[in-house]
Design a protein around this motif. Structure first.
Motif, short mmCIF file in Angstrom:
data_model
loop_
_atom_site.label_atom_id
_atom_site.label_comp_id
_atom_site.label_asym_id
_atom_site.label_seq_id
_atom_site.Cartn_x
_atom_site.Cartn_y
_atom_site.Cartn_z
N LEU A 12 30.32 -9.58 48.51
CA LEU A 12 31.33 -9.94 47.95
C LEU A 12 32.00 -11.17 47.19
CD1 LEU A 12 33.69 -7.54 50.26
CD2 LEU A 12 32.59 -6.56 47.99
N VAL A 13 31.63 -11.88 47.67
CA VAL A 13 31.65 -13.43 47.60
C VAL A 13 30.81 -13.53 46.94
CG1 VAL A 13 31.85 -15.56 48.44
CG2 VAL A 13 32.80 -14.35 50.27
N ILE A 17 30.98 -14.37 42.95
CA ILE A 17 29.60 -15.43 41.56
C ILE A 17 28.53 -14.63 40.74
CG2 ILE A 17 27.87 -17.08 42.09
CD1 ILE A 17 29.42 -17.88 44.75
N GLU A 18 28.76 -13.07 41.32
CA GLU A 18 27.24 -13.32 40.33
C GLU A 18 27.82 -12.84 39.06
OE1 GLU A 18 24.36 -9.62 40.25
OE2 GLU A 18 25.17 -9.54 41.95
N LEU A 22 27.16 -13.93 35.38
CA LEU A 22 26.86 -13.06 33.71
C LEU A 22 27.71 -12.68 32.66
CD1 LEU A 22 26.28 -9.94 36.23
CD2 LEU A 22 23.93 -10.83 34.78
N ALA A 23 29.11 -13.59 32.91
CA ALA A 23 30.11 -13.42 32.21
C ALA A 23 29.17 -14.78 31.45
CB ALA A 23 31.40 -13.95 32.34
N ALA A 24 29.50 -15.43 31.93
CA ALA A 24 28.63 -17.05 31.08
C ALA A 24 26.96 -16.27 30.25
CB ALA A 24 28.02 -17.90 32.71
N GLN A 25 26.35 -16.41 30.65
CA GLN A 25 25.15 -15.63 29.87
C GLN A 25 25.69 -15.17 29.36
OE1 GLN A 25 22.57 -14.17 32.98
NE2 GLN A 25 21.44 -15.93 33.26
N GLY A 26 26.64 -14.19 29.56
CA GLY A 26 26.83 -13.07 27.76
C GLY A 26 27.33 -14.35 27.23
#
Length: 92
Positions: A12-13, A17-18, A22-26
Motif C-alpha cells: 500500500l505504501v 509512491i507508484e 506515474l503522475a510525474a511521468q504523465g
C-alpha cells in the motif's frame, strides 16, 4: 481484519509512491490531465474491486505480490530517471 491485511501494508505504501511516479511521468510526457485522471480513477476502482473480492485468495501469495509490486515500482522509477537524463544534460 487488520491482522489479515498486515502483509500488504508495504504494498500500500509503495503503491502510493507508484501513483506519484506515474503522475510525474504523465506530466513530463504532456499527457492530457483530464484523460489521465479518468484512467487513474478507472484503475483505482478496478483495484478496489480486486482488493475487495480477491484479498482472501491473494493472502497466500502476499510475498510474491509484494515482490512484484516493489519490482514494478523500481522499474518505473528507473525508467523515469533514465528518460529525464537528456533533459538534465541539456540544462547544462
Amino acid at each position: 481484519m487488520i491482522g489479515e491485511l498486515k502483509p500488504f501494508i508495504i504494498l500500500l505504501v509503495f503503491g502510493n509512491i507508484e501513483n506519484l511516479i506515474l503522475a510525474a511521468q504523465g506530466v513530463a510526457a504532456h499527457v492530457d490531465p483530464f484523460g489521465l485522471a479518468c484512467l487513474s480513477l478507472i484503475a483505482v476502482l478496478f483495484w478496489l474491486f480486486v482488493g475487495t473480492f480477491g484479498t482472501k485468495m491473494a493472502l497466500k501469495y502476499a510475498r510474491y505480490i509484494n515482490f512484484i509490486g516493489g519490482f514494478a515500482i523500481f522499474v518505473l522509477g528507473l525508467q523515469a530517471m533514465l528518460e529525464s537524463i537528456p533533459g538534465i544534460l541539456s540544462f547544462f
